[in-house]
Design an enzyme around this catalytic site. Sequence first.
Site, PDB file in Angstrom:
ATOM      1  N   LEU A 125       0.846  -1.201   0.000  1.00 44.23           N
ATOM      2  CA  LEU A 125       0.000   0.000   0.000  1.00 44.23           C
ATOM      3  C   LEU A 125       0.882   1.253   0.000  1.00 44.23           C
ATOM      4  O   LEU A 125       0.682   2.170  -0.777  1.00 44.23           O
ATOM      5  CB  LEU A 125      -0.918  -0.017   1.240  1.00 44.23           C
ATOM      6  CG  LEU A 125      -1.762   1.237   1.495  1.00 44.23           C
ATOM      7  CD1 LEU A 125      -2.813   1.425   0.406  1.00 44.23           C
ATOM      8  CD2 LEU A 125      -2.459   1.160   2.865  1.00 44.23           C
ATOM      9  N   PRO A 128       6.365   6.225  -1.661  1.00 46.77           N
ATOM     10  CA  PRO A 128       7.215   7.327  -1.190  1.00 46.77           C
ATOM     11  C   PRO A 128       6.388   8.515  -0.671  1.00 46.77           C
ATOM     12  O   PRO A 128       6.776   9.162   0.291  1.00 46.77           O
ATOM     13  CB  PRO A 128       8.023   7.698  -2.428  1.00 46.77           C
ATOM     14  CG  PRO A 128       8.078   6.442  -3.239  1.00 46.77           C
ATOM     15  CD  PRO A 128       6.789   5.718  -2.978  1.00 46.77           C
ATOM     16  N   ARG A 243      -3.521  -4.555  12.614  1.00 45.66           N
ATOM     17  CA  ARG A 243      -3.117  -3.811  13.824  1.00 45.66           C
ATOM     18  C   ARG A 243      -3.229  -4.681  15.075  1.00 45.66           C
ATOM     19  O   ARG A 243      -2.488  -4.467  16.040  1.00 45.66           O
ATOM     20  CB  ARG A 243      -3.951  -2.526  13.923  1.00 45.66           C
ATOM     21  CG  ARG A 243      -3.499  -1.520  12.871  1.00 45.66           C
ATOM     22  CD  ARG A 243      -4.453  -0.378  12.634  1.00 45.66           C
ATOM     23  NE  ARG A 243      -3.960   0.429  11.499  1.00 45.66           N
ATOM     24  CZ  ARG A 243      -4.683   1.316  10.842  1.00 45.66           C
ATOM     25  NH1 ARG A 243      -5.931   1.554  11.188  1.00 45.66           N
ATOM     26  NH2 ARG A 243      -4.148   1.992   9.832  1.00 45.66           N
ATOM     27  N   GLN A 279      14.241  -1.018  45.795  1.00 47.37           N
ATOM     28  CA  GLN A 279      12.903  -0.574  45.380  1.00 47.37           C
ATOM     29  C   GLN A 279      12.933   0.168  44.046  1.00 47.37           C
ATOM     30  O   GLN A 279      11.971   0.099  43.273  1.00 47.37           O
ATOM     31  CB  GLN A 279      12.277   0.323  46.454  1.00 47.37           C
ATOM     32  CG  GLN A 279      11.648  -0.492  47.572  1.00 47.37           C
ATOM     33  CD  GLN A 279      10.720   0.345  48.437  1.00 47.37           C
ATOM     34  OE1 GLN A 279      10.853   1.565  48.512  1.00 47.37           O
ATOM     35  NE2 GLN A 279       9.795  -0.317  49.097  1.00 47.37           N
ATOM     36  N   GLN A 336      17.758   0.275  31.137  1.00 48.73           N
ATOM     37  CA  GLN A 336      18.152   0.994  32.359  1.00 48.73           C
ATOM     38  C   GLN A 336      18.483   0.007  33.489  1.00 48.73           C
ATOM     39  O   GLN A 336      19.468   0.172  34.203  1.00 48.73           O
ATOM     40  CB  GLN A 336      17.012   1.946  32.775  1.00 48.73           C
ATOM     41  CG  GLN A 336      17.414   3.008  33.765  1.00 48.73           C
ATOM     42  CD  GLN A 336      18.422   4.000  33.177  1.00 48.73           C
ATOM     43  OE1 GLN A 336      18.569   4.116  31.970  1.00 48.73           O
ATOM     44  NE2 GLN A 336      19.136   4.685  34.049  1.00 48.73           N
ATOM     45  N   ILE A 337      17.652  -1.023  33.608  1.00 46.37           N
ATOM     46  CA  ILE A 337      17.887  -2.030  34.658  1.00 46.37           C
ATOM     47  C   ILE A 337      19.199  -2.780  34.402  1.00 46.37           C
ATOM     48  O   ILE A 337      19.948  -3.076  35.323  1.00 46.37           O
ATOM     49  CB  ILE A 337      16.685  -3.013  34.730  1.00 46.37           C
ATOM     50  CG1 ILE A 337      15.456  -2.277  35.284  1.00 46.37           C
ATOM     51  CG2 ILE A 337      17.019  -4.255  35.568  1.00 46.37           C
ATOM     52  CD1 ILE A 337      14.144  -3.028  35.150  1.00 46.37           C
ATOM     53  N   GLY A 339      21.751  -1.544  32.921  1.00 46.74           N
ATOM     54  CA  GLY A 339      22.885  -0.612  32.966  1.00 46.74           C
ATOM     55  C   GLY A 339      23.745  -0.753  31.715  1.00 46.74           C
ATOM     56  O   GLY A 339      23.224  -0.932  30.610  1.00 46.74           O
ATOM     57  N   GLU A 363       1.890  -0.164   9.847  1.00 50.25           N
ATOM     58  CA  GLU A 363       0.442  -0.470   9.875  1.00 50.25           C
ATOM     59  C   GLU A 363      -0.352   0.656  10.551  1.00 50.25           C
ATOM     60  O   GLU A 363      -1.321   0.423  11.269  1.00 50.25           O
ATOM     61  CB  GLU A 363       0.176  -1.855  10.457  1.00 50.25           C
ATOM     62  CG  GLU A 363       0.876  -2.910   9.602  1.00 50.25           C
ATOM     63  CD  GLU A 363       0.369  -4.309   9.739  1.00 50.25           C
ATOM     64  OE1 GLU A 363      -0.791  -4.495  10.125  1.00 50.25           O
ATOM     65  OE2 GLU A 363       1.158  -5.227   9.436  1.00 50.25           O
ATOM     66  N   SER A 366       1.296   5.834  15.434  1.00 49.71           N
ATOM     67  CA  SER A 366       0.493   6.090  16.644  1.00 49.71           C
ATOM     68  C   SER A 366      -0.443   7.282  16.420  1.00 49.71           C
ATOM     69  O   SER A 366      -1.554   7.310  16.947  1.00 49.71           O
ATOM     70  CB  SER A 366       1.408   6.340  17.841  1.00 49.71           C
ATOM     71  OG  SER A 366       2.121   5.153  18.117  1.00 49.71           O
TER      72      SER A 366
HETATM   73  N1  COS Z   1     -13.178   0.276   6.935  1.00 53.05           N
HETATM   74  C1  COS Z   1     -13.984   0.473   5.868  1.00 53.05           C
HETATM   75  N2  COS Z   1     -13.966   1.593   5.148  1.00 53.05           N
HETATM   76  C2  COS Z   1     -13.107   2.551   5.511  1.00 53.05           C
HETATM   77  C3  COS Z   1     -12.242   2.419   6.615  1.00 53.05           C
HETATM   78  C4  COS Z   1     -12.318   1.227   7.343  1.00 53.05           C
HETATM   79  N3  COS Z   1     -11.522   0.993   8.397  1.00 53.05           N
HETATM   80  N4  COS Z   1     -11.517   3.546   6.742  1.00 53.05           N
HETATM   81  C5  COS Z   1     -11.904   4.364   5.750  1.00 53.05           C
HETATM   82  N5  COS Z   1     -12.847   3.759   5.006  1.00 53.05           N
HETATM   83  C6  COS Z   1     -13.585   4.318   3.858  1.00 53.05           C
HETATM   84  C7  COS Z   1     -14.361   5.541   4.325  1.00 53.05           C
HETATM   85  O1  COS Z   1     -15.615   5.162   4.854  1.00 53.05           O
HETATM   86  C8  COS Z   1     -14.467   6.382   3.077  1.00 53.05           C
HETATM   87  O2  COS Z   1     -15.540   5.965   2.275  1.00 53.05           O
HETATM   88  P1  COS Z   1     -16.942   6.807   2.310  1.00 53.05           P
HETATM   89  O3  COS Z   1     -16.588   8.181   1.818  1.00 53.05           O
HETATM   90  O4  COS Z   1     -17.830   6.025   1.425  1.00 53.05           O
HETATM   91  O5  COS Z   1     -17.396   6.827   3.742  1.00 53.05           O
HETATM   92  C9  COS Z   1     -13.171   6.052   2.334  1.00 53.05           C
HETATM   93  O6  COS Z   1     -12.686   4.802   2.859  1.00 53.05           O
HETATM   94  C10 COS Z   1     -12.130   7.123   2.549  1.00 53.05           C
HETATM   95  O7  COS Z   1     -11.930   7.234   3.951  1.00 53.05           O
HETATM   96  P2  COS Z   1     -11.415   8.555   4.676  1.00 53.05           P
HETATM   97  O8  COS Z   1     -12.101   9.738   4.060  1.00 53.05           O
HETATM   98  O9  COS Z   1     -11.532   8.341   6.120  1.00 53.05           O
HETATM   99  O10 COS Z   1      -9.905   8.570   4.216  1.00 53.05           O
HETATM  100  P3  COS Z   1      -8.708   9.484   4.683  1.00 53.05           P
HETATM  101  O11 COS Z   1      -7.919   9.794   3.475  1.00 53.05           O
HETATM  102  O12 COS Z   1      -9.212  10.596   5.542  1.00 53.05           O
HETATM  103  O13 COS Z   1      -7.804   8.472   5.532  1.00 53.05           O
HETATM  104  C11 COS Z   1      -6.900   7.414   7.483  1.00 53.05           C
HETATM  105  C12 COS Z   1      -8.141   7.951   6.729  1.00 53.05           C
HETATM  106  C13 COS Z   1      -5.913   8.536   7.794  1.00 53.05           C
HETATM  107  C14 COS Z   1      -7.430   6.812   8.768  1.00 53.05           C
HETATM  108  C15 COS Z   1      -6.238   6.348   6.589  1.00 53.05           C
HETATM  109  O14 COS Z   1      -5.645   6.925   5.455  1.00 53.05           O
HETATM  110  C16 COS Z   1      -5.201   5.526   7.294  1.00 53.05           C
HETATM  111  O15 COS Z   1      -5.511   4.617   8.053  1.00 53.05           O
HETATM  112  N6  COS Z   1      -3.900   5.823   7.045  1.00 53.05           N
HETATM  113  C17 COS Z   1      -2.811   5.012   7.541  1.00 53.05           C
HETATM  114  C18 COS Z   1      -2.508   3.954   6.567  1.00 53.05           C
HETATM  115  C19 COS Z   1      -1.610   2.907   7.134  1.00 53.05           C
HETATM  116  O16 COS Z   1      -1.914   2.279   8.126  1.00 53.05           O
HETATM  117  N7  COS Z   1      -0.490   2.714   6.438  1.00 53.05           N
HETATM  118  C20 COS Z   1       0.410   1.694   6.758  1.00 53.05           C
HETATM  119  C21 COS Z   1       0.493   0.833   5.552  1.00 53.05           C
HETATM  120  S1  COS Z   1       0.851  -0.826   5.830  1.00 53.05           S
HETATM  121  S2  COS Z   1       2.620  -0.873   6.649  1.00 53.05           S
END
Ligand code: COS
Length: 379
Positions: A125, A128, A243, A279, A336-337, A339, A363, A366
């Site tokens: 997914l 860059p 996650r 302690q 730390q423990i 050392g 994934e 935070s």
């Molecule tokens: N399950 C189902 N659908 C989801 C969803 C989920 N968990 N999260 C988002 N969607 C859907 C939304 O419902 C939306 O569709 P609708 O407009 O029909 O409602 C669509 O996907 C777009 O979602 P959203 O507008 O929330 O997208 P954003 O661009 O705002 O992104 C975050 C949301 C930031 C939460 C998302 O991009 C994310 O999780 N980013 C991190 C990605 C990640 O974990 N990368 C690591 C890669 S693997 S190492």
Amino acid sequence: MDFSFTETHRMIRETARKFAEERVAPGTIDRDEKEEFPREIVRELGALGFMGMMVSEQWGGSGLDTISYVLAIEEISRVDASVGVIMSVNNSLVCYGLEKVGTTEQKEKYLRELASGRRLGAFALSEPEAGSDASNQRTVAVRDGDAYLLNGTKNWITNGSSADLVLVMAATDKSKGAKGISTFLVEKGTPGFAVAKKERKLGIRSSDTVSLSFTDCRVSASNRIGSEGDGFRFAMQTLEGGRIGIAAQALGIAQACLDASVSYAKERKAFDRPIAELQAIQFKLAEMATNIDAARMLTLKAASAKDSGKPYGAEAAMAKLFASKVAVQSALEAIQIHGGYGYVREYLVERYLRDSKITEIYEGTSEIQRIVIARSLLK
Ligand code: COS
């Protein structure tokens, strides 16, 4: 909530612990030094049924629940977090989505092999310029007759050069943003698909992290997973389960930190007595144990929600957010423990710190977990 384990859960935990101690532990330090992928261990994990734990038996998996999966990932990661993430990606990010959304033909052709560990999968997914902002996909897939032509680059792909099959997210219609992304299953060796660069990492060094490039890579339309435009939703849903796996990996690292700290504190003497009698050390151990237990509860809660068919996105985000923080804090305290001994390679705790940091990044960082949690509160 009832957290009592079944006989199967106990058996899975014991099997994973035994395998981790007998088969994974011996080469861990060496593999970390040499950045060497544990190919034989992955093959053996497949034979144990640990590479497709939650896939139904019909498709060659073990047909287990998410709690079993959490227990196994924790035990394996307690010994080697690199092996933990290899397992987690194949189970959560590849097999899960393929079983849920794939066609019978796709499952027949690919899932059986992936779930049995005979073939390894990766999930592509990130790019860059598309990490947290995952819908900003630059990789494109343009329809060309009965196929798609893929062009673009993917970054930080776990299992990337070892994988036989990669799930690739790409934009099929850029004008539609998140709704214009689709998922494709690309086989290793497809012309135009290449491993571009191996990353040299701070931690989880024996896991394989690379960038991938696609240049006019022709992928049959029959290898599209789900409908056109469903790729982003597919990726987000897949990551919810992923996650939980990473929370379990973080938990394993944190538990390893506590185990190492307890045994060191009993052995190491200072001021004529074991440091465990001080302690200052006891308080650190107590804090670590309490945080680890809380992280375990959150992780099991997310797993249990998934198993009972309830929504679990926010629960998974909470588990990962908290467990990853606990892993990093536990590693710092373990050093730390210990050392000076904690700072050198002969003792394992310096690796635990290096390995722990990534659990706050991949994934979903935070910060992304906090966004997911806040959205669930405010919707
Ligand atoms: N399950 C189902 N659908 C989801 C969803 C989920 N968990 N999260 C988002 N969607 C859907 C939304 O419902 C939306 O569709 P609708 O407009 O029909 O409602 C669509 O996907 C777009 O979602 P959203 O507008 O929330 O997208 P954003 O661009 O705002 O992104 C975050 C949301 C930031 C939460 C998302 O991009 C994310 O999780 N980013 C991190 C990605 C990640 O974990 N990368 C690591 C890669 S693997 S190492």
